[in-house]
Scaffold this motif. Structure first.
Motif, PDB file in Angstrom:
ATOM      1  N   ALA A   1       0.829  -1.208   0.000  1.00 22.52           N
ATOM      2  CA  ALA A   1       0.000   0.000   0.000  1.00 22.52           C
ATOM      3  C   ALA A   1       0.860   1.253   0.000  1.00 22.52           C
ATOM      4  O   ALA A   1       0.546   2.240  -0.689  1.00 22.52           O
ATOM      5  CB  ALA A   1      -0.925  -0.010   1.217  1.00 22.52           C
ATOM      6  N   VAL A   2       1.959   1.247   0.741  1.00 22.91           N
ATOM      7  CA  VAL A   2       2.856   2.402   0.797  1.00 22.91           C
ATOM      8  C   VAL A   2       3.455   2.674  -0.583  1.00 22.91           C
ATOM      9  O   VAL A   2       3.574   3.831  -1.021  1.00 22.91           O
ATOM     10  CB  VAL A   2       3.970   2.172   1.838  1.00 22.91           C
ATOM     11  CG1 VAL A   2       5.045   3.247   1.739  1.00 22.91           C
ATOM     12  CG2 VAL A   2       3.382   2.146   3.244  1.00 22.91           C
ATOM     13  N   GLY A   3       3.824   1.604  -1.293  1.00 19.95           N
ATOM     14  CA  GLY A   3       4.354   1.773  -2.635  1.00 19.95           C
ATOM     15  C   GLY A   3       3.331   2.356  -3.584  1.00 19.95           C
ATOM     16  O   GLY A   3       3.648   3.209  -4.419  1.00 19.95           O
ATOM     17  N   VAL A   4       2.080   1.912  -3.476  1.00 24.28           N
ATOM     18  CA  VAL A   4       1.016   2.429  -4.334  1.00 24.28           C
ATOM     19  C   VAL A   4       0.754   3.905  -4.030  1.00 24.28           C
ATOM     20  O   VAL A   4       0.446   4.691  -4.930  1.00 24.28           O
ATOM     21  CB  VAL A   4      -0.263   1.588  -4.185  1.00 24.28           C
ATOM     22  CG1 VAL A   4      -1.448   2.234  -4.904  1.00 24.28           C
ATOM     23  CG2 VAL A   4      -0.032   0.179  -4.722  1.00 24.28           C
ATOM     24  N   VAL A   5       0.875   4.299  -2.755  1.00 24.88           N
ATOM     25  CA  VAL A   5       0.731   5.716  -2.401  1.00 24.88           C
ATOM     26  C   VAL A   5       1.689   6.552  -3.246  1.00 24.88           C
ATOM     27  O   VAL A   5       1.318   7.610  -3.785  1.00 24.88           O
ATOM     28  CB  VAL A   5       0.997   5.933  -0.893  1.00 24.88           C
ATOM     29  CG1 VAL A   5       1.188   7.421  -0.597  1.00 24.88           C
ATOM     30  CG2 VAL A   5      -0.158   5.385  -0.060  1.00 24.88           C
ATOM     31  N   ALA A   6       2.925   6.088  -3.391  1.00 28.68           N
ATOM     32  CA  ALA A   6       3.907   6.827  -4.187  1.00 28.68           C
ATOM     33  C   ALA A   6       3.492   6.900  -5.655  1.00 28.68           C
ATOM     34  O   ALA A   6       3.710   7.923  -6.315  1.00 28.68           O
ATOM     35  CB  ALA A   6       5.278   6.186  -4.055  1.00 28.68           C
ATOM     36  N   LEU A   7       2.888   5.834  -6.177  1.00 30.80           N
ATOM     37  CA  LEU A   7       2.444   5.848  -7.573  1.00 30.80           C
ATOM     38  C   LEU A   7       1.280   6.796  -7.785  1.00 30.80           C
ATOM     39  O   LEU A   7       1.068   7.289  -8.903  1.00 30.80           O
ATOM     40  CB  LEU A   7       2.039   4.438  -8.011  1.00 30.80           C
ATOM     41  CG  LEU A   7       3.111   3.345  -7.963  1.00 30.80           C
ATOM     42  CD1 LEU A   7       2.561   2.043  -8.530  1.00 30.80           C
ATOM     43  CD2 LEU A   7       4.375   3.779  -8.689  1.00 30.80           C
ATOM     44  N   MET A   8       0.520   7.068  -6.727  1.00 30.11           N
ATOM     45  CA  MET A   8      -0.688   7.877  -6.856  1.00 30.11           C
ATOM     46  C   MET A   8      -0.473   9.352  -6.536  1.00 30.11           C
ATOM     47  O   MET A   8      -1.192  10.212  -7.025  1.00 30.11           O
ATOM     48  CB  MET A   8      -1.785   7.326  -5.924  1.00 30.11           C
ATOM     49  CG  MET A   8      -2.280   5.929  -6.285  1.00 30.11           C
ATOM     50  SD  MET A   8      -3.219   5.869  -7.826  1.00 30.11           S
ATOM     51  CE  MET A   8      -2.052   4.987  -8.885  1.00 30.11           C
ATOM     52  N   ASN A   9       0.504   9.685  -5.683  1.00 32.11           N
ATOM     53  CA  ASN A   9       0.596  11.059  -5.161  1.00 32.11           C
ATOM     54  C   ASN A   9       1.573  11.953  -5.908  1.00 32.11           C
ATOM     55  O   ASN A   9       1.955  13.019  -5.417  1.00 32.11           O
ATOM     56  CB  ASN A   9       0.959  11.030  -3.671  1.00 32.11           C
ATOM     57  CG  ASN A   9       2.383  10.564  -3.422  1.00 32.11           C
ATOM     58  OD1 ASN A   9       3.158  10.335  -4.340  1.00 32.11           O
ATOM     59  ND2 ASN A   9       2.746  10.425  -2.152  1.00 32.11           N
ATOM     60  N   GLY A  10       1.990  11.547  -7.086  1.00 26.29           N
ATOM     61  CA  GLY A  10       2.946  12.348  -7.834  1.00 26.29           C
ATOM     62  C   GLY A  10       4.334  11.760  -7.844  1.00 26.29           C
ATOM     63  O   GLY A  10       5.258  12.341  -8.412  1.00 26.29           O
ATOM     64  N   GLY A  11       4.490  10.596  -7.198  1.00 23.94           N
ATOM     65  CA  GLY A  11       5.761   9.883  -7.273  1.00 23.94           C
ATOM     66  C   GLY A  11       6.628   9.930  -6.041  1.00 23.94           C
ATOM     67  O   GLY A  11       7.797   9.516  -6.084  1.00 23.94           O
ATOM     68  N   ARG A  12       6.096  10.395  -4.905  1.00 24.09           N
ATOM     69  CA  ARG A  12       6.926  10.533  -3.700  1.00 24.09           C
ATOM     70  C   ARG A  12       6.640   9.395  -2.713  1.00 24.09           C
ATOM     71  O   ARG A  12       5.505   9.209  -2.265  1.00 24.09           O
ATOM     72  CB  ARG A  12       6.710  11.882  -3.035  1.00 24.09           C
ATOM     73  CG  ARG A  12       7.078  13.070  -3.930  1.00 24.09           C
ATOM     74  CD  ARG A  12       7.326  14.317  -3.132  1.00 24.09           C
ATOM     75  NE  ARG A  12       8.530  14.244  -2.309  1.00 24.09           N
ATOM     76  CZ  ARG A  12       9.762  14.538  -2.743  1.00 24.09           C
ATOM     77  NH1 ARG A  12       9.945  14.905  -4.003  1.00 24.09           N
ATOM     78  NH2 ARG A  12      10.790  14.471  -1.925  1.00 24.09           N
ATOM     79  N   LEU A  13       7.706   8.656  -2.390  1.00 24.89           N
ATOM     80  CA  LEU A  13       7.613   7.568  -1.417  1.00 24.89           C
ATOM     81  C   LEU A  13       7.868   8.124  -0.029  1.00 24.89           C
ATOM     82  O   LEU A  13       8.885   8.794   0.205  1.00 24.89           O
ATOM     83  CB  LEU A  13       8.640   6.481  -1.734  1.00 24.89           C
ATOM     84  CG  LEU A  13       8.655   5.277  -0.790  1.00 24.89           C
ATOM     85  CD1 LEU A  13       7.417   4.415  -0.999  1.00 24.89           C
ATOM     86  CD2 LEU A  13       9.922   4.436  -1.017  1.00 24.89           C
ATOM     87  N   MET A  14       6.955   7.869   0.893  1.00 23.54           N
ATOM     88  CA  MET A  14       7.114   8.371   2.257  1.00 23.54           C
ATOM     89  C   MET A  14       6.862   7.233   3.251  1.00 23.54           C
ATOM     90  O   MET A  14       5.969   6.420   3.053  1.00 23.54           O
ATOM     91  CB  MET A  14       6.162   9.540   2.532  1.00 23.54           C
ATOM     92  CG  MET A  14       4.714   9.257   2.290  1.00 23.54           C
ATOM     93  SD  MET A  14       3.680  10.749   2.329  1.00 23.54           S
ATOM     94  CE  MET A  14       4.204  11.602   0.842  1.00 23.54           C
ATOM     95  N   PRO A  15       7.689   7.152   4.296  1.00 19.45           N
ATOM     96  CA  PRO A  15       7.468   6.097   5.288  1.00 19.45           C
ATOM     97  C   PRO A  15       6.115   6.280   5.963  1.00 19.45           C
ATOM     98  O   PRO A  15       5.743   7.412   6.300  1.00 19.45           O
ATOM     99  CB  PRO A  15       8.623   6.281   6.275  1.00 19.45           C
ATOM    100  CG  PRO A  15       9.064   7.693   6.086  1.00 19.45           C
ATOM    101  CD  PRO A  15       8.816   8.025   4.653  1.00 19.45           C
ATOM    102  N   PRO A  16       5.374   5.205   6.157  1.00 19.48           N
ATOM    103  CA  PRO A  16       4.082   5.332   6.831  1.00 19.48           C
ATOM    104  C   PRO A  16       4.281   5.677   8.293  1.00 19.48           C
ATOM    105  O   PRO A  16       5.315   5.360   8.888  1.00 19.48           O
ATOM    106  CB  PRO A  16       3.461   3.945   6.661  1.00 19.48           C
ATOM    107  CG  PRO A  16       4.640   3.032   6.584  1.00 19.48           C
ATOM    108  CD  PRO A  16       5.697   3.806   5.853  1.00 19.48           C
TER     109      PRO A  16
END
Length: 573
Positions: free
Chosen positions: A415-430
């Motif tokens: 889910a955290v990886g998908v967040v990065a794909l959806m929010n403009g490309g930024r990976l953030m620690p949950p």
């Protein structure tokens, strides 16, 4: 004594021997009087020093009395509240029963009467402990009020009560895996309770600086309302599909805050021994699974982000791929050349493998690592598993990994990886604590381009609206949901089983500017009125749809029914 003598006699230099005899006799007499006074003073000092030393010794013994006899005083902990200030955990005062065997007159009577209050009391063990010369023994910790009253009414000499602190969780099982547990001495042993101790609370407790008045409440990012919805939907799905387990996580796509996370079966913190049962596992963060076709989200994003593939690119999916002794086929093959959107919505294994070939084996592994799928997720929850991957990546591993087989990761980090794909490309620690968008930006990193993120949002929405897409049952009218299913056959006795699935569905909404990502899982679901395994589209997707339907407004997302916004055209994104 030498220093005292010198000060008393004023010896600051030598005295001449020419002093008259009378004066010498007078001085000798004075010296004898001074000596007796000094001796008397020294005696008093010695006595008082002895008394003071004894008092200090006894005070030290008293301070360690509990430790010597096995009494560990419980410590205070801060309240824990959800993001809206709703109480999730607090300390309550309870009484524990102890005995002083040396003061007990009739051991048989005491044990017999205690059995009327505690029917499960071990008679032999209790009798042996009470029929001893011990000064103190615990009999039962953390009594219920009616138990304390019942024992008081027995009027037994040699028994006493000690006031202690006990942790109480008003939300019960709803937040059990997130909050965790404390032990009998009120120290955190799992979940965020343990994390809070490890961040310095335990040290403050040792120093005596963590009193109830000193500790401010700790606020979590969890919304108890959404948490309740997620757990309720997981429980209903588990029952409906006769599944082994189910779970869900809701993450704020702008900040990485975990708003809800549930895994059932769970446990009631009032009965902590339940947490030790083999089926009690937080599958969202501590369970490792092959996540199936949800991983195709990353495969397609990897191909697009490489710059060698666009949405208009095509891949040959006419024939299966054979590598070594393995043959890669499509579940519902089209047996033709597919565009990138078709590879995605038809969930083509062959097409995904072709996408992976574009970047190569090393590039594929590097991308998965960049998205955090091969490393332990950095979060506050102690119960977080480390992913499993092939020791040496070869082409066959890259091909199987392209469609979600051959490596295992946790639902949370997917889910955290998908967040990065959806929010403009930024990976953030949950995080399970509140985090502002600017704070999220500071701890995040760009892992894919904004163009890749835009393309992935388009594909997610297309998969939910196209008649051939697998995400149709995950949509909710008015909330513009996009998503991807994942049906993974489980490994049984070293082989993939055709009748045991681990299913997942990951959704983002509203897809034109995603605010939240929801990922749901269901383990070994069966079709309704059948013993055949259910697929993710029929089992996991509806869980996500129901969570969104019931909680979106609580999360501040209002429905919109503009038809243009609710289509899957690229221009609308």
């Amino acid at each position: 004594m030498g220093l005292l003598r010198r000060l008393a006699t004023g010896v600051f230099g030598s005295t001449k021997a020419t002093i008259p005899m009378a004066r010498s006799r007078h001085r000798a007499s004075s010296d004898r009087v001074g000596s007796r006074m000094l001796i008397t003073m020294a005696a008093f000092i010695g006595v008082f020093a002895a008394i003071g030393g004894r008092l200090i010794y006894l005070g030290y013994q008293n301070a360690n009395f509990g430790t010597t006899l096995g009494i560990h005083p419980t410590v205070a902990r801060p309240d824990i509240v959800d993001r809206n200030g709703v109480l999730l955990a607090t300390d309550i005062k309870v009484y524990s029963l102890y005995a002083e065997p040396r003061r007990i007159i009739d051991v048989d009577e005491v044990v017999d009467k205690l059995l009327t209050v505690f029917p499960d009391l071990d008679f032999s063990e209790t009798y042996e402990r009470l029929n001893s010369d011990l000064g103190f023994v615990w009999l039962r910790r953390q009594l219920a009020p009616h138990q304390k009253d019942a024992i008081m009414n027995l009027g037994l000499p040699g028994l006493g009560f000690r006031k202690e602190t006990r942790r109480f969780y008003p939300s019960g099982p709803t937040t059990s895996y997130i909050l965790g547990l404390t032990n009998i001495d009120n120290k955190g042993i799992s979940g965020l309770e343990k994390y809070i101790d490890d961040q310095g609370l335990a040290d403050l407790q040792i120093l005596g600086m963590a009193t109830a008045n000193d500790l401010a409440p700790i606020t979590l990012s969890i919304d108890l309302r959404v948490q309740h919805v997620a757990r309720d939907e997981a429980l209903q799905a588990k029952k409906r599909f006769r599944a082994k387990a189910a779970g869900a996580v809701v993450i704020n796509a702008k900040s990485g805050e975990v708003v809800a996370m549930t895994s059932v079966p769970d446990f009631d913190p009032e009965y902590p021994i339940e947490a030790l049962r083999p089926d009690k596992l937080n599958r969202m963060s501590a369970g490792l699974y092959e996540m199936g076709s949800t991983i195709k989200s990353f495969t397609t994003a990897m191909a697009l982000d490489s710059g060698m593939v666009t949405l208009d690119s095509t891949f040959d999916a006419r024939r299966p791929i054979t590598i070594g002794r393995q043959t890669i086929r499509d579940f519902h093959g089209k047996h033709r050349v597919l565009t990138v959107p078709e590879v995605f919505i038809y969930s083509s294994n062959i097409g995904s493998a072709r996408e992976a070939e574009v970047v190569g084996v090393e590039g594929h592994r590097e991308f998965l690592k960049r998205l955090g799928l091969l490393d332990r997720t950095p979060t506050e929850l102690p119960e977080t598993a480390v992913p499993m991957e092939p020791k040496d990546w070869k082409k066959v591993h890259s091909i199987t990994a392209s469609f979600g087989h051959g490596f295992s990761t946790t639902p949370l980090q997917t889910a955290v990886g998908v967040v990065a794909l959806m929010n403009g490309g930024r990976l953030m620690p949950p995080t399970f604590f509140p985090r502002r968008p600017d704070e999220a930006l500071a701890v995040s990193k760009q892992v894919v381009s904004s163009k890749t993120s835009e393309d992935m949002r388009y594909l997610y929405r297309l998969n939910a609206t196209d008649p051939g897409g697998s995400g149709k049952r995950g949509t909710v009218q008015g909330f513009r949901v996009g998503g991807k299913t994942g049906t993974a056959e489980k490994v049984v006795n070293g082989r993939y089983s055709s009748d045991k699935n681990f299913n997942a569905f990951v959704a983002a909404f509203p897809i034109d500017d995603p605010q939240y990502v929801v990922l749901t899982i269901i383990d070994e679901p069966l079709r309704e009125n059948s013993d055949r395994a259910a697929t993710a589209g029929f089992s996991a997707a509806p869980i996500a749809a129901n969570i969104i339907r019931r909680s979106a407004v609580m999360l501040g997302v209002s429905p919109k029914f503009d038809k243009e916004l609710d289509t899957a055209k690229r221009s609308s994104l």
